[in-house]
Design an enzyme around this catalytic site. Sequence first.
Site, PDB file in Angstrom:
ATOM      1  N   HIS A  52      -8.505 -13.554 -22.681  1.00  0.00           N
ATOM      2  CA  HIS A  52      -8.930 -12.122 -22.928  1.00  0.00           C
ATOM      3  C   HIS A  52     -10.161 -11.897 -23.434  1.00  0.00           C
ATOM      4  O   HIS A  52     -10.867 -12.724 -23.679  1.00  0.00           O
ATOM      5  CB  HIS A  52      -7.718 -11.917 -23.911  1.00  0.00           C
ATOM      6  N   GLU A  54     -11.332 -10.757 -26.164  1.00  0.00           N
ATOM      7  CA  GLU A  54     -11.829 -11.171 -27.518  1.00  0.00           C
ATOM      8  C   GLU A  54     -12.322 -12.481 -27.461  1.00  0.00           C
ATOM      9  O   GLU A  54     -13.105 -13.010 -28.086  1.00  0.00           O
ATOM     10  CB  GLU A  54     -10.743 -10.873 -28.552  1.00  0.00           C
ATOM     11  N   LEU A 211      -1.678  -3.307   5.923  1.00  0.00           N
ATOM     12  CA  LEU A 211      -1.602  -2.885   4.725  1.00  0.00           C
ATOM     13  C   LEU A 211      -1.807  -3.987   3.892  1.00  0.00           C
ATOM     14  O   LEU A 211      -1.194  -4.162   2.634  1.00  0.00           O
ATOM     15  CB  LEU A 211      -0.195  -2.541   4.291  1.00  0.00           C
ATOM     16  N   GLU A 303       0.258   5.606   0.767  1.00  0.00           N
ATOM     17  CA  GLU A 303      -0.901   5.589   1.765  1.00  0.00           C
ATOM     18  C   GLU A 303      -0.135   6.525   2.956  1.00  0.00           C
ATOM     19  O   GLU A 303      -0.475   6.608   4.372  1.00  0.00           O
ATOM     20  CB  GLU A 303      -1.419   4.394   2.373  1.00  0.00           C
ATOM     21  N   PRO A 306       1.497  13.278   5.592  1.00  0.00           N
ATOM     22  CA  PRO A 306       1.849  14.537   4.906  1.00  0.00           C
ATOM     23  C   PRO A 306       3.016  14.567   4.300  1.00  0.00           C
ATOM     24  O   PRO A 306       3.368  14.961   3.333  1.00  0.00           O
ATOM     25  CB  PRO A 306       1.459  15.623   6.002  1.00  0.00           C
ATOM     26  N   SER A 311       6.421  14.929  -0.268  1.00  0.00           N
ATOM     27  CA  SER A 311       7.611  14.563  -1.019  1.00  0.00           C
ATOM     28  C   SER A 311       7.505  13.928  -2.466  1.00  0.00           C
ATOM     29  O   SER A 311       8.344  14.352  -3.309  1.00  0.00           O
ATOM     30  CB  SER A 311       8.374  13.729  -0.266  1.00  0.00           C
TER      31      SER A 311
END
Length: 331
Positions: A52, A54, A211, A303, A306, A311
């Site tokens: 992490h 820190e 994809l 992705e 329309p 929707s």
Amino acid sequence: MSEQDKKYMKAALKLAAKGLGGAEPNPLVGCVIVKGNQIIGQGWHREFGGPHAEIIAIEDCKNLGANPKDATMYVTLEPCCHQGKTGPCTDAIIAAKVAKVFAATIDPSAHAGGKGIEQLRNGGVKVELGLCEIEAKILNAPFMKFAATGKTWVILKWAQSIDGKMAWADGAAGQRWISGEQSRKDVQKLRKRVQGILVGINTVLADDPLLTVLFDKNKKPIRIVLDNNFRIPTDCSLTATAKDVPLLIAAWHGAVEANPQKAEELRQKGAEILAYPDTQGGSNLHFIIDELSRRCIEQLLVEGGPTVLSSFLKEGLADECIVYIAPKILG
């Protein structure tokens, strides 16, 4: 909290943003350690499962020959106090004898929720909360939502022309792309940060997409196809790669039951089929998002075309929209 304090926290926020695309589904966290008005250590959470921010900042102090004792730490999220893939950051901060910690915001996760702050204070560390809190929450909006609600953060992505069109007319000038090379590279970075990518069946039938994350083979977000009537070809690019990159086909249960041989063939290829029940006039999207949330998909990139995009908007399921506007007029 002085202007100097804000300057150091903003530096920590800039560091945190460097973890985009590597740290997820963990939060983006940056840390700066200051002593005598000088930065003596800094770090950010670089990758999921890694140390992490820190811990890296404390190690940075040691590498530079500086002692974090009596220093002030600026960190963009409440330090963790639980044992996960790494040890508790609170223990390391107390052991380093840091005098004061500025934390931008509390971690709303069940294992945190102020427990890290309490542990630091019990360990003799002064703690100030709320410095650059809004900026920190915006930076980690997907993590914050999932940690607080258990619900997936939904990103809608599309490219459009300057006159608001999303596709060329069929066969017009043999064009496929509205956007350019730069935007397509940016989408790859976007895919790297999410845990799921969703399209509708029409996109699969028209474009036969993969994809995948092209420049990082270790990142394999699950690919989801909305396919109400179970029309997905058994020989498309998605099914051909299903054993290497996860594929989930969401279809109405009646359509799946009517095609048991196709369902079995797809499963043999490595695809998983999510057969959703009758929604009695409601939306299947809520069912699907609930399922993805249950599977700990923190961020979902939509992705689709329309119909799929609209929707999600109509159902109020979109959290973020990323739009690439090309300097073209499609008419």
